[in-house]
Write a protein that holds these residues in place. Structure first.
Motif, short mmCIF file in Angstrom:
data_model
loop_
_atom_site.label_atom_id
_atom_site.label_comp_id
_atom_site.label_asym_id
_atom_site.label_seq_id
_atom_site.Cartn_x
_atom_site.Cartn_y
_atom_site.Cartn_z
N LEU A 106 -0.74 11.37 -2.21
CA LEU A 106 -1.18 12.74 -1.92
C LEU A 106 -1.95 13.26 -3.12
CD1 LEU A 106 -1.24 15.43 -0.38
CD2 LEU A 106 1.09 15.86 -1.23
N ASN B 3 4.65 14.01 5.20
CA ASN B 3 4.20 12.62 5.05
C ASN B 3 5.03 11.78 4.08
OD1 ASN B 3 1.60 12.57 6.67
ND2 ASN B 3 1.30 14.37 5.38
N PRO C 188 4.80 11.01 0.80
CA PRO C 188 3.97 10.02 0.11
C PRO C 188 4.75 9.30 -0.99
CG PRO C 188 3.47 12.21 -0.69
CD PRO C 188 4.41 12.38 0.48
N SER D 149 -8.27 4.86 -3.27
CA SER D 149 -8.58 3.99 -2.12
C SER D 149 -9.02 2.60 -2.57
CB SER D 149 -9.68 4.62 -1.27
OG SER D 149 -9.24 5.79 -0.66
N HIS E 154 -4.73 1.90 -1.79
CA HIS E 154 -3.74 2.85 -1.31
C HIS E 154 -4.33 3.78 -0.26
CE1 HIS E 154 -1.16 1.48 -4.51
NE2 HIS E 154 -2.12 1.72 -5.39
N LYS E 155 -3.46 4.29 0.59
CA LYS E 155 -3.84 5.29 1.58
C LYS E 155 -3.88 6.65 0.90
CE LYS E 155 -2.38 7.46 5.86
NZ LYS E 155 -1.28 7.66 6.80
N VAL E 156 -4.86 7.47 1.25
CA VAL E 156 -5.03 8.78 0.61
C VAL E 156 -4.86 9.90 1.64
CG1 VAL E 156 -6.68 10.27 -0.58
CG2 VAL E 156 -6.62 7.83 -1.10
N ILE E 157 -4.11 10.91 1.25
CA ILE E 157 -4.05 12.17 1.99
C ILE E 157 -4.33 13.29 0.99
CG2 ILE E 157 -2.59 11.39 3.89
CD1 ILE E 157 -0.18 12.59 2.47
N GLN F 299 2.30 19.01 3.06
CA GLN F 299 1.88 17.61 3.21
C GLN F 299 2.96 16.66 2.69
OE1 GLN F 299 -0.61 16.22 4.71
NE2 GLN F 299 -1.92 17.97 5.12
N MET G 68 0.85 -1.19 0.00
CA MET G 68 0.00 0.00 0.00
C MET G 68 0.89 1.24 0.00
SD MET G 68 -2.91 1.32 2.71
CE MET G 68 -1.89 1.40 4.15
N THR G 69 0.58 2.12 -0.91
CA THR G 69 1.31 3.38 -1.06
C THR G 69 0.45 4.52 -0.54
OG1 THR G 69 2.46 2.57 -3.01
CG2 THR G 69 2.34 4.95 -2.76
N THR G 70 1.07 5.50 0.09
CA THR G 70 0.36 6.73 0.45
C THR G 70 0.39 7.65 -0.76
OG1 THR G 70 0.96 6.53 2.78
CG2 THR G 70 0.32 8.72 2.00
#
Length: 120
Positions: free
Chosen positions: A5, A44, A46, A22, A26-29, A40, A1-3
């Motif tokens: 941005l 973070n 990303p 999502s 993947h993780k979302v910011i 950000q 899983m990738t973050t």
């Protein structure tokens, strides 16, 4: 899983892109402009940045240039995601350091292909 941005000043665009990201696991910011994107990204780190071009305060071209000039964020892939679709827009995005250029509107499948390429 990738973050990932997602940077866009239009909330509905952020949310639509976020759903696809999502759903791909993947993780979302989120960030709403270039200044917020820089903060950000530094905070973070990303794995991928999806960056709109037309935004208040700092546009995506300027934000991309600053991200690529910062040693802490330079290696993060940046994909421009924008309505600006002329060949000169694409050229300018790549000149600022963008790794890929995706024009709106795009299909979820097109975004998923970008994620396969850059979100590792």
């Amino acid at each position: 899983m990738t973050t990932v941005l997602i940077v866009d000043d239009v909330k509905t665009d952020r949310e639509l892109i976020g759903k696809v990201v999502s759903a791909a696991g993947h993780k979302v910011i989120y960030a709403c402009d270039g200044d917020d994107a820089l903060a950000q990204a530094r905070a973070n780190l990303p794995g991928l940045i999806l960056l709109d071009v037309i935004m208040p305060r700092m546009d995506g071209f300027n934000a991309c240039r600053k991200l690529k000039a910062d040693t802490a964020t330079a290696a993060i892939p940046v994909v421009m995601v924008t309505h600006k679709s002329t060949p000169s827009d694409r050229f300018w995005g790549k000149k600022q350091g963008a790794d890929h250029y995706l024009t709106k509107p795009f299909s979820p499948a097109q975004l998923q292909e970008v994620l396969k390429l850059y979100a590792r």
